[in-house]
Design a protein around this motif. Sequence first.
Motif, PDB file in Angstrom:
ATOM      1  N   GLU A   1      11.894  16.447  28.583  1.00  0.00           N
ATOM      2  CA  GLU A   1      12.654  17.700  28.639  1.00  0.00           C
ATOM      3  C   GLU A   1      11.802  18.845  29.172  1.00  0.00           C
ATOM      4  O   GLU A   1      12.287  19.711  29.904  1.00  0.00           O
ATOM      5  CB  GLU A   1      13.197  18.025  27.250  1.00  0.00           C
ATOM      6  CG  GLU A   1      14.315  17.076  26.814  1.00  0.00           C
ATOM      7  CD  GLU A   1      14.738  17.300  25.369  1.00  0.00           C
ATOM      8  OE1 GLU A   1      14.217  18.250  24.749  1.00  0.00           O
ATOM      9  OE2 GLU A   1      15.570  16.520  24.878  1.00  0.00           O
TER      10      GLU A   1
ATOM     11  N   SER B   1      15.892   1.428  20.448  1.00  0.00           N
ATOM     12  CA  SER B   1      16.314   2.236  21.595  1.00  0.00           C
ATOM     13  C   SER B   1      16.678   1.305  22.732  1.00  0.00           C
ATOM     14  O   SER B   1      15.935   0.363  23.033  1.00  0.00           O
ATOM     15  CB  SER B   1      15.183   3.173  22.053  1.00  0.00           C
ATOM     16  OG  SER B   1      15.491   3.745  23.318  1.00  0.00           O
TER      17      SER B   1
ATOM     18  N   ALA C   1      10.800   3.304  21.765  1.00  0.00           N
ATOM     19  CA  ALA C   1      10.875   3.763  20.374  1.00  0.00           C
ATOM     20  C   ALA C   1       9.686   3.213  19.590  1.00  0.00           C
ATOM     21  O   ALA C   1       9.224   3.830  18.626  1.00  0.00           O
ATOM     22  CB  ALA C   1      12.187   3.311  19.728  1.00  0.00           C
TER      23      ALA C   1
ATOM     24  N   GLU D   1       9.640   7.275  20.756  1.00  0.00           N
ATOM     25  CA  GLU D   1      10.344   7.749  21.947  1.00  0.00           C
ATOM     26  C   GLU D   1      10.689   9.222  21.838  1.00  0.00           C
ATOM     27  O   GLU D   1      10.906   9.886  22.856  1.00  0.00           O
ATOM     28  CB  GLU D   1      11.605   6.916  22.192  1.00  0.00           C
ATOM     29  CG  GLU D   1      12.143   7.060  23.605  1.00  0.00           C
ATOM     30  CD  GLU D   1      13.177   6.014  23.956  1.00  0.00           C
ATOM     31  OE1 GLU D   1      13.254   5.626  25.130  1.00  0.00           O
ATOM     32  OE2 GLU D   1      13.923   5.585  23.050  1.00  0.00           O
ATOM     33  N   ALA D   2      10.707   9.759  20.624  1.00  0.00           N
ATOM     34  CA  ALA D   2      10.966  11.187  20.441  1.00  0.00           C
ATOM     35  C   ALA D   2       9.905  12.025  21.153  1.00  0.00           C
ATOM     36  O   ALA D   2      10.213  13.089  21.728  1.00  0.00           O
ATOM     37  CB  ALA D   2      11.005  11.526  18.953  1.00  0.00           C
ATOM     38  N   GLU D   3       8.658  11.563  21.135  1.00  0.00           N
ATOM     39  CA  GLU D   3       7.586  12.290  21.825  1.00  0.00           C
ATOM     40  C   GLU D   3       7.809  12.262  23.338  1.00  0.00           C
ATOM     41  O   GLU D   3       7.598  13.264  24.020  1.00  0.00           O
ATOM     42  CB  GLU D   3       6.232  11.675  21.488  1.00  0.00           C
ATOM     43  CG  GLU D   3       5.849  11.771  20.013  1.00  0.00           C
ATOM     44  CD  GLU D   3       4.512  11.114  19.738  1.00  0.00           C
ATOM     45  OE1 GLU D   3       3.718  10.933  20.700  1.00  0.00           O
ATOM     46  OE2 GLU D   3       4.255  10.777  18.571  1.00  0.00           O
TER      47      GLU D   3
ATOM     48  N   ALA E   1      10.685  11.981  24.744  1.00  0.00           N
ATOM     49  CA  ALA E   1      11.859  12.820  25.004  1.00  0.00           C
ATOM     50  C   ALA E   1      11.457  14.283  25.151  1.00  0.00           C
ATOM     51  O   ALA E   1      11.954  14.992  26.037  1.00  0.00           O
ATOM     52  CB  ALA E   1      12.876  12.652  23.872  1.00  0.00           C
ATOM     53  N   GLU E   2      10.546  14.739  24.290  1.00  0.00           N
ATOM     54  CA  GLU E   2      10.094  16.129  24.372  1.00  0.00           C
ATOM     55  C   GLU E   2       9.368  16.391  25.691  1.00  0.00           C
ATOM     56  O   GLU E   2       9.589  17.413  26.346  1.00  0.00           O
ATOM     57  CB  GLU E   2       9.178  16.447  23.187  1.00  0.00           C
ATOM     58  CG  GLU E   2       9.911  16.510  21.851  1.00  0.00           C
ATOM     59  CD  GLU E   2       8.976  16.864  20.710  1.00  0.00           C
ATOM     60  OE1 GLU E   2       7.816  17.242  20.993  1.00  0.00           O
ATOM     61  OE2 GLU E   2       9.401  16.763  19.547  1.00  0.00           O
TER      62      GLU E   2
ATOM     63  N   THR F   1      15.771   8.351  23.565  1.00  0.00           N
ATOM     64  CA  THR F   1      16.379   8.644  22.272  1.00  0.00           C
ATOM     65  C   THR F   1      15.411   9.476  21.433  1.00  0.00           C
ATOM     66  O   THR F   1      14.285   9.769  21.846  1.00  0.00           O
ATOM     67  CB  THR F   1      16.702   7.340  21.523  1.00  0.00           C
ATOM     68  OG1 THR F   1      15.470   6.719  21.131  1.00  0.00           O
ATOM     69  CG2 THR F   1      17.499   6.393  22.394  1.00  0.00           C
ATOM     70  N   ARG F   2      15.852   9.841  20.245  1.00  0.00           N
ATOM     71  CA  ARG F   2      14.991  10.558  19.294  1.00  0.00           C
ATOM     72  C   ARG F   2      14.456   9.605  18.224  1.00  0.00           C
ATOM     73  O   ARG F   2      14.042  10.043  17.154  1.00  0.00           O
ATOM     74  CB  ARG F   2      15.787  11.690  18.635  1.00  0.00           C
ATOM     75  CG  ARG F   2      16.174  12.808  19.596  1.00  0.00           C
ATOM     76  CD  ARG F   2      14.957  13.604  19.990  1.00  0.00           C
ATOM     77  NE  ARG F   2      15.274  14.680  20.929  1.00  0.00           N
ATOM     78  CZ  ARG F   2      14.391  15.567  21.360  1.00  0.00           C
ATOM     79  NH1 ARG F   2      13.141  15.495  20.927  1.00  0.00           N
ATOM     80  NH2 ARG F   2      14.739  16.505  22.209  1.00  0.00           N
ATOM     81  N   ASN F   3      14.460   8.323  18.544  1.00  0.00           N
ATOM     82  CA  ASN F   3      14.038   7.321  17.573  1.00  0.00           C
ATOM     83  C   ASN F   3      12.571   6.967  17.760  1.00  0.00           C
ATOM     84  O   ASN F   3      12.120   6.729  18.889  1.00  0.00           O
ATOM     85  CB  ASN F   3      14.878   6.051  17.704  1.00  0.00           C
ATOM     86  CG  ASN F   3      16.344   6.307  17.452  1.00  0.00           C
ATOM     87  OD1 ASN F   3      16.693   7.219  16.718  1.00  0.00           O
ATOM     88  ND2 ASN F   3      17.197   5.509  18.063  1.00  0.00           N
TER      89      ASN F   3
END
Length: 443
Positions: A426, A341, A301, A418-420, A422-423, A413-415
């Motif tokens: 995915e 996170s 995060a 770390e959101a980057e 996560a994308e 997580t989306r925090n």
Amino acid sequence: MDLFEHAGQKEQARRAPLAERMRPRALDEFVGQEHITGEGRFLRRAIESDQVPSLILWGPPGTGKTTLAGLVARSTGAAFDSVSAVLAGVKDIRETVARAQDRWNLNRQRTFLFIDEIHRFNKSQQDALLPHVEKGTVTLIGATTENPSFEVNAALLSRCRVVTLRGMEEEELVPLLRRAVADARGLGGKVVVEEDALSFLASTAGGDARKALTGLEVAAAHGGEKVDRKVAEEALQQKTLLYDKGGEEHYNVISAFIKSMRGSDVDGALYWMVRMLEAGEDPLFVLRRMVIFASEDIGNADPRALSVAVDALQAFQFVGLPEGTLPLTQAVTYLALAPKSNAVIAAYTAVREAVTKEGALPVPLHLRNAPTKLMKSLGYGGGYKYPHNFEGNYVPEDYLPEALRARRFYTPTRNGLEAELAERYETIQRQLAERVREPGEEG
């Protein structure tokens, strides 16, 4: 020396601070630093064989650097000259070296030159020592609280053995204080000091023997014939904080500290941190917990959090106390306010569970190393796709053992940053799912 001068020196010795009066007269009286002075250890062997090289004694205040230097010279029968780097200059060094040369010429007596706070010597002053240390005219013993790698010239450092002294433990300081109470050079048994008071004085000294002995002297002057814990606290104007470093309260306070950071309560985290430090906790213990926290509770995060924690640890080791509390405080405020996170520890826990449950699954053939023709003929490394040969330096591929192909261990997580991740994670999973399997591929 006339009669009056001799009487004056005796009176001066009696009036010297307790820490000065209680300096060990022999190596066997020296407390602590068993890693260098214990039986069979480097320094003791060097002294016993009269083969002591030039030394740099590196350690925090009150750990016995000056005392140890004097004991080395006394134990080997050498002369001992002492200068302070704060006051001395190149002229003083030359005069000391000249005396050392005379001693050797006349009596074949070695000279140990002790330089306190050698890190305060500038480059030219340190360079002035070099030829005399190299020739052996003097055997140098430098004392410093600073890292000699940064503060002592490389040329001089290469001619010395660096000896690291550590802060003294409470169980080492208590017997030292007890001896000072009974010894004729100290309090001479005229004051009764309770064990609880001795433990308090040792625990509040921060590993500094001089500080512990000074505290004892102040408490004895304050308390008269008997010193208990209350008297010691009043003498030092410091109350004992409820914090047993080996007991339940230790774990309660460190738990509150970590949970405050995890809950992003910067004020609570600072309070519990200072509670620990003021109660005598080792700052390095607190800093190690912060390094762990940076990965366990922040992770990706904010990847910078780990660097902040490690930098604070290194900064503290570099500057020591009291200034070291500043990078420590800076790091605590950053960690407490950083996005959180626990995906890192969750991922490790999940993978460990799979490894424990499934055992050592075989490495897929296309991932195996193939250093020989036989291995290649058996299919080792066959079909491996080199990602850098593909657009975007990525190609969908299976890297887990076949029994775990469908498993996903990391859940970002989306925090924060770390959101980057996560994308991207995915996107990779989607490409894997949409991949058109090649002819003959299993599944």
